[in-house]
Design an enzyme around this catalytic site. Structure first.
Site, PDB file in Angstrom:
ATOM      1  N   ASP A 212      11.844  -2.115   1.390  1.00 48.62           N
ATOM      2  CA  ASP A 212      10.879  -2.844   0.578  1.00 48.62           C
ATOM      3  C   ASP A 212       9.474  -2.611   1.132  1.00 48.62           C
ATOM      4  OD1 ASP A 212      10.656  -5.289  -1.512  1.00 48.62           O
ATOM      5  OD2 ASP A 212       9.229  -5.567   0.125  1.00 48.62           O
ATOM      6  N   GLU A 254       9.334  -2.512  -5.980  1.00 45.94           N
ATOM      7  CA  GLU A 254       8.979  -1.727  -4.791  1.00 45.94           C
ATOM      8  C   GLU A 254      10.150  -1.577  -3.835  1.00 45.94           C
ATOM      9  OE1 GLU A 254       7.582  -6.001  -3.908  1.00 45.94           O
ATOM     10  OE2 GLU A 254       7.861  -4.682  -5.635  1.00 45.94           O
TER      11      GLU A 254
END
Length: 332
Positions: A212, A254
């Site tokens: 992430d 993301e």
């Protein structure tokens, strides 16, 4: 990396097999009655009732969802034999040889490009030989008959071949759309689930890395979504360079996923550290400023009997721990 279920771009073979089998059953039942009652062709009638019975069995199996590929091969072998036998034994003017013109269409749709080509080539040679041997009469000139039939057959064959080539190209294109992330070009969640199902059958140990980007929302807020998209693309490329030979998956937003197989917990952590350092050392550019990024990584090890959702949740828990404890770190 694995065997996946891909999108169909035409009628799937099992569906074509089902409807072809009932068509063959009906036609051969009719021809059986004609040959036995009117033509007195006992041997040919026996072949046709065998084909009718087997095709009826194939249709019944398809209705019960018991289709097996060997049924298609056997059905087409019997059908092909019956067409050639009829062309050899029946009066030439009966026109049984014309049924061979339909064979390339069935071959290509049931068996694909290579086998369709090979089977069609065998039929054109067999049919031409039968025509040549049976048309040496005052009514038919063998060379002209064979020549015209071969041209007609080759035209049908060519169109089937062109269609199958184009179908395969379209299938590859749709496969890319279905299994690739449109923005970054890496694999998507559908590909991840399919690959996980395949890998778990072969590998003794599997580790999942969920990656992430730290504070990614700030990048979108400060520089705009176009820069945010370019950052996602660059991060995906950096991850791919870190794990050459393996697939990268974008889970959404993301978050990215990497599957590692056949390695220890320590090796999985070392691989995650390679990714973390590479992102940390890379420079990302906006229109005016240089951007530095960090990532947090959670690692889970597949446990016996664990399903995909549980495996993913375990990695997500470790990712949350890494972000909660300060980001730019790895937890396993």
């Amino acid at each position: 990396m694995s065997t996946r279920q891909h999108p169909q771009t035409s009628v799937p073979p099992e569906a074509l097999h089902k409807w072809l089998s009932i068509l063959v059953c009906a036609l051969h039942s009719v021809y059986f009655l004609l040959n036995m009652l009117l033509m007195q062709k006992i041997g040919l009638g026996a072949v046709q009732i065998i084909v009718a019975a087997f095709s009826g069995y194939c249709f019944y199996s398809s209705l019960k969802e018991r289709y097996q590929p060997w049924q298609s091969y056997t059905l087409m072998a019997l059908l092909t034999f019956n067409i050639l036998a009829s062309a050899s034994l029946m009066e030439f003017w009966a026109g049984a040889i014309f049924w061979s013109l339909a064979l390339p269409l069935w071959y290509y749709n049931l068996f694909g490009l290579k086998k369709g080509f090979c089977f069609s080539a065998m039929i054109v040679m067999s049919s031409a030989a039968i025509l040549y041997l049976r048309t040496d009469t005052s009514l038919f000139m063998p060379y002209r008959t064979v020549f015209n039939f071969t041209l007609a057959y080759s035209s049908v064959w060519l169109m089937c071949h062109i269609y199958e080539v184009q179908r395969q190209k379209t299938s590859l294109f749709l496969r890319a759309l279905a299994l690739q992330d449109a923005l970054t070009g890496v694999q998507n969640r559908h590909a991840l689930k399919a690959d996980f199902s395949a890998v778990r059958k072969k590998a003794e140990s599997i580790h999942m890395l969920i990656i992430d980007i730290d504070h990614f929302k700030n990048i979108n807020d400060k520089f705009g979504h176009d820069i945010g998209d370019s950052v996602l693309i660059k991060v995906a490329n950096e991850i791919k360079q870190s794990i050459q030979g393996l697939s990268v998956y974008r889970l959404g937003g993301e978050e990215f996923i990497v599957l590692l197989k056949g390695i220890s917990d320590t090796q999985a952590y070392e691989q995650a550290e390679v990714i973390r350092k590479k992102i940390e050392q890379a420079t990302f550019h906006s229109h005016t400023d240089a951007i530095t990024l960090t990532v947090s990584i959670g690692i889970s090890s597949l446990q016996p009997g664990q399903e995909f959702t549980d495996f993913l949740r375990a990695a997500d828990v470790k990712l949350y721990q890494a972000k909660h404890e300060g980001r730019n770190q790895i937890r396993n």
